[in-house]
Design an enzyme around this catalytic site. Structure first.
Site, short mmCIF file in Angstrom:
data_model
loop_
_atom_site.label_atom_id
_atom_site.label_comp_id
_atom_site.label_asym_id
_atom_site.label_seq_id
_atom_site.Cartn_x
_atom_site.Cartn_y
_atom_site.Cartn_z
N SER A 4 0.55 -1.08 0.14
CA SER A 4 0.23 0.46 0.34
C SER A 4 0.68 1.26 0.52
O SER A 4 0.47 2.08 -0.82
CB SER A 4 -1.10 0.34 1.37
OG SER A 4 -0.17 -0.11 2.37
N ASP A 21 1.36 -0.17 8.61
CA ASP A 21 2.44 -0.83 8.39
C ASP A 21 3.05 -0.30 6.72
O ASP A 21 2.49 0.38 6.22
CB ASP A 21 2.65 -2.30 8.46
CG ASP A 21 1.44 -2.66 7.82
OD1 ASP A 21 1.62 -2.32 6.48
OD2 ASP A 21 1.57 -4.34 8.04
N ASP A 27 5.80 -2.09 4.01
CA ASP A 27 5.74 -3.42 3.42
C ASP A 27 7.42 -2.65 2.90
O ASP A 27 7.51 -2.25 1.99
CB ASP A 27 5.01 -4.32 2.50
CG ASP A 27 3.20 -3.83 3.22
OD1 ASP A 27 3.95 -4.86 3.98
OD2 ASP A 27 2.55 -3.90 2.21
N ASP A 42 7.10 -4.04 8.01
CA ASP A 42 7.05 -5.33 7.92
C ASP A 42 8.31 -5.48 6.76
O ASP A 42 8.25 -5.26 5.58
CB ASP A 42 5.70 -6.17 7.23
CG ASP A 42 4.70 -6.51 8.44
OD1 ASP A 42 4.45 -6.10 8.99
OD2 ASP A 42 3.24 -6.11 7.65
N LYS A 80 -11.01 -0.87 -0.64
CA LYS A 80 -9.90 -1.51 0.55
C LYS A 80 -10.94 -1.33 2.41
O LYS A 80 -10.90 -1.67 2.93
CB LYS A 80 -9.07 -0.90 0.44
CG LYS A 80 -7.62 -1.38 0.25
CD LYS A 80 -6.66 -0.52 0.07
CE LYS A 80 -5.46 -1.03 1.62
NZ LYS A 80 -4.01 -0.83 1.22
N TYR A 110 -11.54 -8.35 4.26
CA TYR A 110 -9.91 -7.78 3.33
C TYR A 110 -9.48 -8.64 4.72
O TYR A 110 -8.81 -7.89 5.73
CB TYR A 110 -10.11 -6.47 4.96
CG TYR A 110 -8.96 -5.42 3.93
CD1 TYR A 110 -8.49 -5.30 2.57
CD2 TYR A 110 -7.73 -5.80 4.55
CE1 TYR A 110 -7.49 -4.46 2.34
CE2 TYR A 110 -6.73 -4.94 4.28
CZ TYR A 110 -6.45 -4.96 2.91
OH TYR A 110 -4.84 -4.08 2.65
#
Length: 725
Positions: free
Chosen positions: A93, A104, A106, A159, A220, A229
């Site tokens: 995202s 978060d 990624d 993450d 989303k 989701y």
């Protein structure tokens, strides 16, 4: 890829469905939609955006220092140490530009060939992060499908994946979109790299990036509000929704977000799964890596909702989807499509589309999975492990009941503030498969299924003392109040005026799902009474400490056909917690002077065979009618049943009987070997006795057999499956 046709670009594998632009009405709806997104708080502040960039800069410096430290420990020359490098990439995202406040980031760390994953990434880098005061909630997951380090850096959730390339030096201008980057890398690195490569490819394959981003934000938000989701529980995750939205953008290249949201549901309501969703043709590539191809790969033929990634090697990003979760998403698509039609006709506004799904009103039966640990760090690790296995529970239930018992795992987690230990609870809705005839004596035995799930969860290699899991069956009216906002159970909606159309009233708020058996609006279900008490939970360490008085009460009620509501309340006040199948339905029994209990019959008057089976150890079969008649009609016309000289009748709610040890009162088997054989069974089975009928001949709607690991200790009033250290 995009191709040229008549001087214009064609995006995707087919021509657009429409190249029309927006009308004035479309633009007006688009402004309303954008206003709604802003008010919903989907955009982060400038301060948080700057903090994210700062955190990424720090993280890049940390991994560069890490790889130099490794090079020194390996004894390499000063020149090699000087050139040693690692690099941070983003995906998901954040890279797509659709992240919101608190989400978060990624990230992917790409390192050289001498920096290993098992030792250097999960030990050396982990220890470096552990010593930094800015880093909190550090949690490694080395055995995940894609190994990952989870932590917070200055409050920003990270993450972090790792990919080890076959290069001695990682250049600063590394281009990971090239196919050659995948040469001589391990499978886990390929999967890690694929996240970044897919994200970049998506942005190349959409006609308008800004329109795509706004539409994806909408989808989303809708998916989270509607409870669909979550990749880990069998629904769709961020990349899945991005690919679905990107395909709609290709089919309507000149549309604005308000049009694309409406077209999204229109297209996927009619989509014939398992036909795949693809943004481009699948490339075989030159490296021989496996790609998604159901013609060659038998496992690919089993995928129910294939959504194919556009970067080589092309994979199915939605392999987690099961029959049950596909059904839930299809129903949600249909419901949302009706709401969008109402919005276009000015019969509803955008807020109706994003109403939260009333999950705890949608089903009559639920599984409650309680997870507990000694402290917050242990709970975080334990919860992540159990959550990653919940999809397997759904698949096992589908397998063992041959698809006749459908599951709806809810991706939200809840905390019970009344417990003294760290805890989290997940829920799963259960219902009979719709559209198939109800077979006489049909039962669903999930004892072995849950036991198999328990053994799977207990194999956690990082398990510590205090990590426990409880699985319990609860009815809708017994859902604990901590799952509701402010701890207040909302009143059930009136049945008068409920939509009867397949997908609900177009103008109804939130686009309620279809009114079917086992879902919201089922006229056969009883209305839960306010103030219904749930059994008080016993301490974790004292589940076998049952008072002698309770033992006698449990024995009486377990062998009886029914127990009055007052008696049930006295038992539940001291019982051992949610999911007590013997008491789950007891307060459905109407208080009536003519309603007698078999438990009031002296034991010396019971038959010998009944005495032998009066032990409550074993399974309880809850039987409900599906006549569609009103509660008053059911009570007035309830057939009398005689058991050992005592007359009983069917209750208002449709509870016909409670079976003990696999035998129904009124028709009790004396063959213990048969009962024991049945108790060991798993999956779909036929009852050996005739189920209860109402006077119009309708049979039970749902029978769930659930055996407790502690039933012998608790005399039939404990069906919680515990995994202890």
């Amino acid at each position: 890829m995009a191709s040229h046709q008549n001087g214009q670009h064609q995006y995707g594998v087919t021509e657009p469905l429409s190249t029309a632009g927006p009308t004035e009405a479309d633009l007006a709806r688009d402004r309303e939609l954008d206003k709604f997104l802003v008010e919903a708080g989907l955009y982060e502040s400038q301060e948080e955006s700057m903090l994210r960039e700062e955190v990424l800069g720090h993280l890049d410096q940390i991994v560069k220092l890490w790889v130099k430290k490794i090079s020194i420990s390996r004894g390499y020359s000063d020149q090699v140490v000087q050139e040693a490098n690692a690099k941070i990439f983003t995906f998901g995202s954040y890279r797509l530009g659709v992240h919101g406040p608190g989400t978060d980031i990624d990230t992917l760390c790409i390192g050289p060939r001498h920096a290993t994953r098992e030792e250097d990434f999960f030990i050396v880098l982990h220890n470096m992060l552990l010593e930094m005061p800015e880093v909190t909630e550090l949690h490694p997951v080395p055995d995940a499908h894609v190994p990952i380090l989870k932590f917070k850096f200055k409050g920003i959730s990270i993450d972090l994946l790792y990919a080890r390339l076959a290069l001695w030096v990682i250049p600063e201008d590394l281009d990971i979109s090239q196919e050659s980057i995948l040469c001589n890398v391990d499978e886990q690195s390929v999967r890690s790299l694929n996240g970044c490569r897919v994200t970049d490819q998506i942005l190349r394959l959409v006609p308008n990036i800004q329109t795509f981003r706004t539409t994806l934000r909408c989808m989303k938000l809708w998916a989270k509000r509607r409870g669909v989701y979550s990749n880990v529980t069998g629904f769709l995750g961020g990349v899945n929704w991005a690919l679905l939205v990107a395909r709609i953008c290709q089919l309507y290249p000149n549309a604005v977000p308000s049009m694309l949201v409406s077209r999204f549901f229109r297209v996927y309501t009619q989509w014939r799964w398992p036909n795949p969703v693809m943004l481009c043709e699948i490339e075989e590539g030159s490296l021989g890596l496996p790609v998604w191809d159901p013609r060659k790969n038998p496992r690919d033929r089993l995928h129910l909702m294939p959504i194919i990634t556009p970067a080589y090697p092309c994979m199915n990003s939605s392999y987690n989807v099961s029959t049950s979760t596909l059904r839930v998403m299809t129903e949600q698509f249909e419901s949302a499509n009706e709401v969008c039609k109402a919005v276009e006709m000015k019969q509803a506004d955008w807020s109706a589309l994003f109403e939260t799904y009333p999950f705890f009103e949608a089903y009559k039966n639920y599984l409650q999975i309680d997870i507990m640990a000694a402290d917050q760090d242990d709970l975080r690790a334990w919860k992540g492990w159990v959550e990653s296995r919940l999809r397997q529970l759904t698949l096992k239930i589908e397998r063992d009941t041959f698809g006749m018992l459908q599951c709806h795992p809810y991706p939200c987690e809840f905390v019970d503030p009344s417990k003294q230990v760290q805890n989290t609870a997940f829920f799963m809705g259960l219902q009979r498969r719709q559209g198939v005839p109800i077979r006489e004596g049909q039962q669903f035995d999930i004892r072995g299924t849950v036991d198999e799930f328990r053994h799977s969860v207990s194999s956690y290699c990082y398990r510590k003392p205090g990590m426990c899991i409880y699985v319990s069956h609860v009815r809708r009216k017994q859902i604990p109040v901590f799952v509701f906002p402010d701890g207040v159970r909302p009143p059930r909606p009136s049945r008068i005026g409920l939509p009867s159309s397949k997908s609900g009233s177009p103008g109804s708020k939130g686009g309620s799902p279809p009114s079917k058996q086992g879902q919201l609006g089922d006229e056969n279900d009883d209305v839960p009474r306010q103030g219904t008490k749930r059994g008080a939970e016993m301490p974790l360490e004292g589940v076998t400490e049952v008072p002698q008085k309770l033992r006698a009460q449990s024995l009486d009620s377990a062998i009886g056909l029914s127990v009055s509501r007052a008696r049930a309340a006295s038992i539940s006040s001291a019982a051992v917690g949610p999911g007590d199948l013997a008491t789950d339905e007891l307060d459905d029994i109407p208080l009536s002077n003519t309603h007698k209990r078999v438990s009031d019959v002296p034991l010396d008057k019971l038959s010998d065979s009944f005495k032998k089976q009066r032990s409550p150890t074993g399974s309880y079969i809850l039987t409900r009618t599906s006549s569609g008649r009103s509660e008053d009609e059911l009570e007035d016309s309830a057939p009398k049943r005689t058991v050992n000289g005592q007359s009983t009748m069917v209750s208002k709610s449709g509870l016909v009987s409670i079976s003990v040890n696999g035998s129904k009162t009124g028709h009790i088997s004396t063959n213990r070997s048969i009962l024991e054989e049945r108790s060991k069974g798993r999956g779909f089975m036929e009852s050996q006795v005739r189920p209860g009928h109402t006077d119009n001949g309708s049979i039970d709607e749902l029978e769930v057999i659930y055996k407790s690991a502690f039933s012998e200790m608790l005399l039939g009033f404990q069906n919680i499956l515990e995994v202890t250290s």
